[in-house]
Design an enzyme around this catalytic site. Structure first.
Site, PDB file in Angstrom:
ATOM      1  N   ASN A 137       0.876  -1.169   0.000  1.00 60.68           N
ATOM      2  CA  ASN A 137       0.000   0.000   0.000  1.00 60.68           C
ATOM      3  C   ASN A 137       0.912   1.216   0.000  1.00 60.68           C
ATOM      4  O   ASN A 137       1.439   1.610   1.041  1.00 60.68           O
ATOM      5  CB  ASN A 137      -0.885  -0.054   1.253  1.00 60.68           C
ATOM      6  CG  ASN A 137      -1.823   1.122   1.358  1.00 60.68           C
ATOM      7  OD1 ASN A 137      -1.807   2.027   0.516  1.00 60.68           O
ATOM      8  ND2 ASN A 137      -2.624   1.139   2.404  1.00 60.68           N
ATOM      9  N   HIS A 144     -12.533   3.179  -0.101  1.00 60.35           N
ATOM     10  CA  HIS A 144     -12.555   2.147   0.953  1.00 60.35           C
ATOM     11  C   HIS A 144     -13.279   0.882   0.465  1.00 60.35           C
ATOM     12  O   HIS A 144     -13.774   0.096   1.276  1.00 60.35           O
ATOM     13  CB  HIS A 144     -13.314   2.617   2.217  1.00 60.35           C
ATOM     14  CG  HIS A 144     -12.655   3.714   2.998  1.00 60.35           C
ATOM     15  ND1 HIS A 144     -13.389   4.718   3.609  1.00 60.35           N
ATOM     16  CD2 HIS A 144     -11.361   3.950   3.294  1.00 60.35           C
ATOM     17  CE1 HIS A 144     -12.568   5.539   4.236  1.00 60.35           C
ATOM     18  NE2 HIS A 144     -11.327   5.099   4.071  1.00 60.35           N
ATOM     19  N   ARG A 168      -2.499  -2.044  -3.509  1.00 58.12           N
ATOM     20  CA  ARG A 168      -3.699  -1.234  -3.324  1.00 58.12           C
ATOM     21  C   ARG A 168      -3.597  -0.050  -4.285  1.00 58.12           C
ATOM     22  O   ARG A 168      -2.604   0.677  -4.281  1.00 58.12           O
ATOM     23  CB  ARG A 168      -3.761  -0.726  -1.899  1.00 58.12           C
ATOM     24  CG  ARG A 168      -4.934   0.205  -1.694  1.00 58.12           C
ATOM     25  CD  ARG A 168      -4.849   0.913  -0.377  1.00 58.12           C
ATOM     26  NE  ARG A 168      -6.054   1.690  -0.175  1.00 58.12           N
ATOM     27  CZ  ARG A 168      -6.094   2.808   0.534  1.00 58.12           C
ATOM     28  NH1 ARG A 168      -4.988   3.284   1.083  1.00 58.12           N
ATOM     29  NH2 ARG A 168      -7.213   3.452   0.689  1.00 58.12           N
ATOM     30  N   ARG A 203     -11.421  15.778   7.464  1.00 62.28           N
ATOM     31  CA  ARG A 203     -12.220  16.218   6.304  1.00 62.28           C
ATOM     32  C   ARG A 203     -13.636  16.568   6.736  1.00 62.28           C
ATOM     33  O   ARG A 203     -14.209  15.902   7.588  1.00 62.28           O
ATOM     34  CB  ARG A 203     -12.284  15.129   5.237  1.00 62.28           C
ATOM     35  CG  ARG A 203     -10.954  14.749   4.671  1.00 62.28           C
ATOM     36  CD  ARG A 203     -11.129  13.764   3.507  1.00 62.28           C
ATOM     37  NE  ARG A 203      -9.885  13.086   3.248  1.00 62.28           N
ATOM     38  CZ  ARG A 203      -9.726  11.758   3.257  1.00 62.28           C
ATOM     39  NH1 ARG A 203     -10.764  10.967   3.462  1.00 62.28           N
ATOM     40  NH2 ARG A 203      -8.556  11.219   3.037  1.00 62.28           N
ATOM     41  N   GLU A 215      -8.107  -5.095   5.204  1.00 57.98           N
ATOM     42  CA  GLU A 215      -7.916  -4.778   3.789  1.00 57.98           C
ATOM     43  C   GLU A 215      -6.754  -5.568   3.185  1.00 57.98           C
ATOM     44  O   GLU A 215      -6.806  -5.969   2.033  1.00 57.98           O
ATOM     45  CB  GLU A 215      -7.705  -3.271   3.626  1.00 57.98           C
ATOM     46  CG  GLU A 215      -9.004  -2.505   3.858  1.00 57.98           C
ATOM     47  CD  GLU A 215      -8.795  -1.052   4.263  1.00 57.98           C
ATOM     48  OE1 GLU A 215      -8.231  -0.829   5.358  1.00 57.98           O
ATOM     49  OE2 GLU A 215      -9.182  -0.153   3.512  1.00 57.98           O
TER      50      GLU A 215
END
Ligand code: ADP
Length: 421
Positions: free
Chosen positions: A28, A201, A112, A262, A405
């Site tokens: 990743n 995601h 990823r 965010r 993940e």
């Protein structure tokens, strides 16, 4: 991504034919970091995991943990110039554990990749055409895809003979109907610039919705699930029979829930206002909404543990930030309930979702009429496993389902490259 958890069975991997390589390295790659895990898909065992941070700075750091019994965490500090040097350092650490990248047991490297646009609906073996397409998507993912590409190219240089597979964050959401994916703006303009809701995601939403079905003892096709992935970044998704029908993130990961830094949903006119009235530049608005908003903008902290501690002490700003976070979450639960019509489970996952009992309790409070409730004792249990926290009488199961993940990327990668049994 969340911290590595102990080995879990790799049920979706194909049975290896004897002697065929079964290890998958998951990479990743971020702009200044690389996270990695090495898994053996024969049994899903995690062999090693680690993180290289602050690539390109004087203070780079590599933390490597061999996950075999007796393995001890090792750390290197000092400048690591670029991703190539980072991956070389990772390869050295793996070699020291007898798990080198030159091992014939390595079947593939799974990467990823954040943005796969509409083209990539499945994990994909990477070749020049795939690289070019990921590159073409840089304008819609300027922060992520370039870093992912650097990681892929570096890994390809290191093992040009090995299959390298891209697993896209957006892929799970490509099943969204146009009614959910399109913004209500001029169609020609939207299409010319590929403006639509892609969602992110996806690897986590796919994994968690499937694991939730398993927890209920059902097949994914049989259940409707609302997945709440609450990490530093946060997103919700509505999954009908294993297929995503709506998700809260949009063209970029800015839309939707209140996140660590965010804003999530906001009237787009706020951005015009900030430029016209507050005199802010495009970049300043970007930084404000992505880095200085959400929980950190509201109360100065983006770690839910710290926010809860402050709330307990009576801190009003922290309490307001928490309330705004919960209010938005509740709105999405209600919205996705309406989208799905029938909901079998609401699953909480990622750092906040898996650990913050207060968030789970508050998000579901008052929704008894919808069949949603949390049992206080079950909710308070601390456990790394998937579990149901709703009382038996509740019509809808509320679950905590740890995401994984890396395992999902490894499974998808291996399923693509392993010889058919
Ligand atoms: P990401 O992968 O998006 O960086 P994670 O899924 O690792 O995020 O989640 C990180 C967040 O999880 C932290 O910012 C923190 O707010 C939250 N978190 C972690 N542990 C706990 C805990 N015990 N209680 C409450 N929140 C927690």
């Amino acid at each position: 991504m969340t911290a590595p958890t102990p080995a879990a069975p790799a049920d979706s991997s194909r049975a290896p034919s004897s002697g065929a390589p079964t290890r998958v390295l998951v990479l990743n790659s971020g702009s200044s970091s690389v996270k990695y895990q090495l898994l053996d898909m024969e049994d899903g065992a995690r062999l090693a995991a680690g993180l290289v941070e602050r690539i390109g700075e004087e203070t780079s750091r590599l933390a490597h943990t061999p996950l075999k019994e007796g393995g001890e965490r090792r750390e290197r500090t000092g400048p690591i110039a670029d991703h190539a040097a980072a991956l070389k350092a990772v390869a050295e650490e793996l070699t020291a554990d007898g798990l080198g990248l030159d091992s014939p047991e390595l079947a593939a490297i799974g990467h990823r990749v954040v943005h796969g646009g509409l083209r990539f609906t499945e994990p994909t073996v990477i070749d020049d055409a795939v690289l070019a397409e990921i590159e073409r998507l840089v304008p819609v993912a300027p922060l992520h895809n370039p870093a992912n590409l650097v990681g892929i190219r570096t890994a390809m240089d290191l093992r040009p003979d090995l299959p390298q597979v891209a697993v896209f964050d957006t892929a799970f959401h490509t099943t969204m109907p146009e009614s959910a994916a399109r913004y209500a703006i001029d169609v020609e303009t939207a299409d010319a610039h590929r403006i639509r809701r892609y969602g992110f995601h996806g690897t986590s939403h796919a994994y968690v919705s499937r694991e939730t079905a398993r927890l209920l003892g059902k097949a994914p096709e049989e259940v409707n699930v609302i997945v709440l992935h609450l990490g530093n970044g946060a997103s919700a998704s509505a999954v009908r029979g294993g297929r995503c029908v709506d998700t809260s993130m949009g063209l970029t990961p800015l839309e939707g829930l209140v996140m660590g830094t965010r804003s999530g949903d906001i009237d787009p006119a706020v951005t015009f206002h900030l430029k016209r009235v507050a005199g802010m530049s495009e970049d300043e608005v970007d930084v404000l909404l992505n880095k200085r908003s959400g929980l950190i903008g509201l109360c100065g902290d983006n770690d839910m543990r710290e926010i809860r501690r402050r709330v307990e002490e009576g801190d009003e700003r922290a309490a307001l930030a928490f309330d705004i976070y919960i209010h938005r979450l509740k709105k999405y639960i209600g919205a996705y309930y309406a989208v799905l019509g029938r909901v079998d489970a609401v699953a909480f996952t990622a750092g906040v979702g898996e650990n913050a009992a207060a968030v789970r309790e508050a998000a579901v409070a008052g929704l008894e009429e919808l069949g949603l409730a949390v049992d206080a004792d079950l909710n308070a249990v601390r456990s790394g496993g998937a579990r149901i926290i709703s009382p038996e009488y509740a019509r809808v199961a509320v679950a905590v389902v740890p995401t994984d993940e890396e395992l999902e990327i490894a499974r998808q990668t291996f399923a693509l490259v392993a010889p058919a049994p």
